[in-house]
Design an enzyme around this catalytic site. Structure first.
Site, mmCIF file in Angstrom:
data_model
loop_
_atom_site.group_PDB
_atom_site.id
_atom_site.type_symbol
_atom_site.label_atom_id
_atom_site.label_comp_id
_atom_site.label_asym_id
_atom_site.label_seq_id
_atom_site.Cartn_x
_atom_site.Cartn_y
_atom_site.Cartn_z
ATOM 1 N N LYS A 1 0.825 -1.205 0.000
ATOM 2 C CA LYS A 1 0.000 0.000 0.000
ATOM 3 C C LYS A 1 0.861 1.258 0.000
ATOM 4 O O LYS A 1 0.538 2.247 -0.668
ATOM 5 C CB LYS A 1 -0.933 -0.021 1.212
ATOM 6 C CG LYS A 1 -2.003 -1.116 1.114
ATOM 7 C CD LYS A 1 -2.704 -1.365 2.440
ATOM 8 C CE LYS A 1 -3.687 -2.522 2.312
ATOM 9 N NZ LYS A 1 -4.297 -2.909 3.597
ATOM 10 N N GLN B 1 -4.248 -1.806 9.960
ATOM 11 C CA GLN B 1 -4.163 -3.101 9.302
ATOM 12 C C GLN B 1 -4.681 -4.203 10.216
ATOM 13 O O GLN B 1 -4.301 -4.299 11.380
ATOM 14 C CB GLN B 1 -2.716 -3.393 8.909
ATOM 15 C CG GLN B 1 -2.527 -4.688 8.145
ATOM 16 C CD GLN B 1 -3.173 -4.648 6.768
ATOM 17 O OE1 GLN B 1 -3.068 -3.679 6.032
ATOM 18 N NE2 GLN B 1 -3.865 -5.721 6.418
ATOM 19 N N ASP C 1 -11.313 2.762 4.496
ATOM 20 C CA ASP C 1 -11.767 1.370 4.349
ATOM 21 C C ASP C 1 -13.285 1.294 4.263
ATOM 22 O O ASP C 1 -13.838 0.310 3.775
ATOM 23 C CB ASP C 1 -11.291 0.520 5.538
ATOM 24 C CG ASP C 1 -9.966 -0.184 5.265
ATOM 25 O OD1 ASP C 1 -9.625 -0.369 4.070
ATOM 26 O OD2 ASP C 1 -9.281 -0.557 6.228
#
Length: 297
Positions: A52, A96, A119
């Site tokens: 990422k 994460q 997200d």
């Protein structure tokens, strides 16, 4: 002839299309910033975070990263979250998963500023999605929609069977596909571990989306001739390879592609799209926070 839907190519095109929006923001003095937070030293999570970060650098998004010791108290992680909420240079961020067992992930999600929740998991953003006014579409479901769009698969009036009811993929994707929109208007069936006669549900579908985390659960006998198959699963199974394993999806690719009209591979299908849509959401977050209109792909 079965069409293999190339997620890498579609993701690359989306990243390229985002550069114009990123340049517009940068010209106005607002370079988008994405932060990743990793609690612990899980190797797979570290790999995902590295990918990422690299994606950000490639498209012009400013990457930020924070490591939190795996044995730290939950309050230490919450402090990091509070700092990121207040940091004007960070327009979006994610913690994460998985987090260590002594940390409740739902508590983590609720502490993230909904405007920076790229997200799309904060309850406020989930509620907006269900109401048909999504701020951020969760990355994997949105990526699936983009794959269908690029492959020319019209979901309007289509029968779609989703195998899997997770909060990350199954539930939000079902909500997106039933909405009144060009990339919605489908009739959706959601199957799960308690579904009776799964094959009967998948065989009648125009589109089968597998997101259950069971290696090669769905084979060609469970697919209607000409159906579209989107395989979200990524499973590590033992194999006679240099690494000692290989990655397979929730679909038995070889048998399914004999009947499918279009199908995604694993790897190289949905995975690259998830990362591309994270960049998309970060650019959108920057646009909203800075009050600068940009054109998104």
């Amino acid at each position: 002839m079965t069409t293999i839907i190339d997620g890498k190519a579609v993701a690359s095109e989306i990243r390229a299309d985002l550069t114009g929006a990123i340049e517009t923001l940068a010209d106005a003095g607002a370079r988008p910033g994405l932060a990743t937070v990793l609690m612990g030293d899980d190797p797979a999570s570290q790999t995902y975070v590295n990918m990422k970060q690299r994606d950000c650098e490639e498209v012009g998004i400013e990457p930020h990263h924070v490591d939190v010791p795996g044995d730290a108290a939950p309050e230490d992680l919450y402090e990091v979250i509070a700092e990121l909420n207040d940091d004007p240079d960070v327009h979006g961020y994610l913690v994460q998963s998985p987090v260590p067992d002594h940390v409740e992930y739902r508590d983590v999600i609720r502490r993230i500023d909904p405007m920076k929740d790229v997200d799309g998991f904060h309850p406020e953003n989930v509620g907006r999605l269900v109401a048909g006014d999504a701020r951020f579409r969760p990355c994997t479901p949105h990526g699936v929609q983009k794959l269908l769009e690029f492959a020319g698969i019209d979901t309007e009036g289509a029968d779609v069977t989703i195998v899997g009811r997770s909060d990350i993929v199954g539930k939000p994707l079902a909500n997106l596909l039933i909405q009144k929109a060009d990339d919605g208007n489908a009739t959706v069936t959601v199957c799960h571990s308690r579904t009776d006669d799964l094959a009967a549900k998948t065989r009648t579908a125009d589109v089968v989306i597998a997101a259950v985390g069971v290696p090669e659960l769905i084979d060609g006998s469970m697919i209607d001739e000409g159906a579209t198959v989107i395989d979200v699963g990524v499973n590590r199974v033992d194999a006679d390879t240099e690494k000692g394993y290989e990655l397979v999806g929730d679909v038995d690719f070889e048998s399914a592609k004999e009947r499918a009209g279009a199908i995604t591979p694993v790897p190289g299908g949905v995975g690259p799209m998830t990362r591309a849509m994270l960049l998309y959401n970060t650019v959108k977050a920057a646009s909203l926070q800075e009050g600068i209109d940009v054109e998104l792909p």
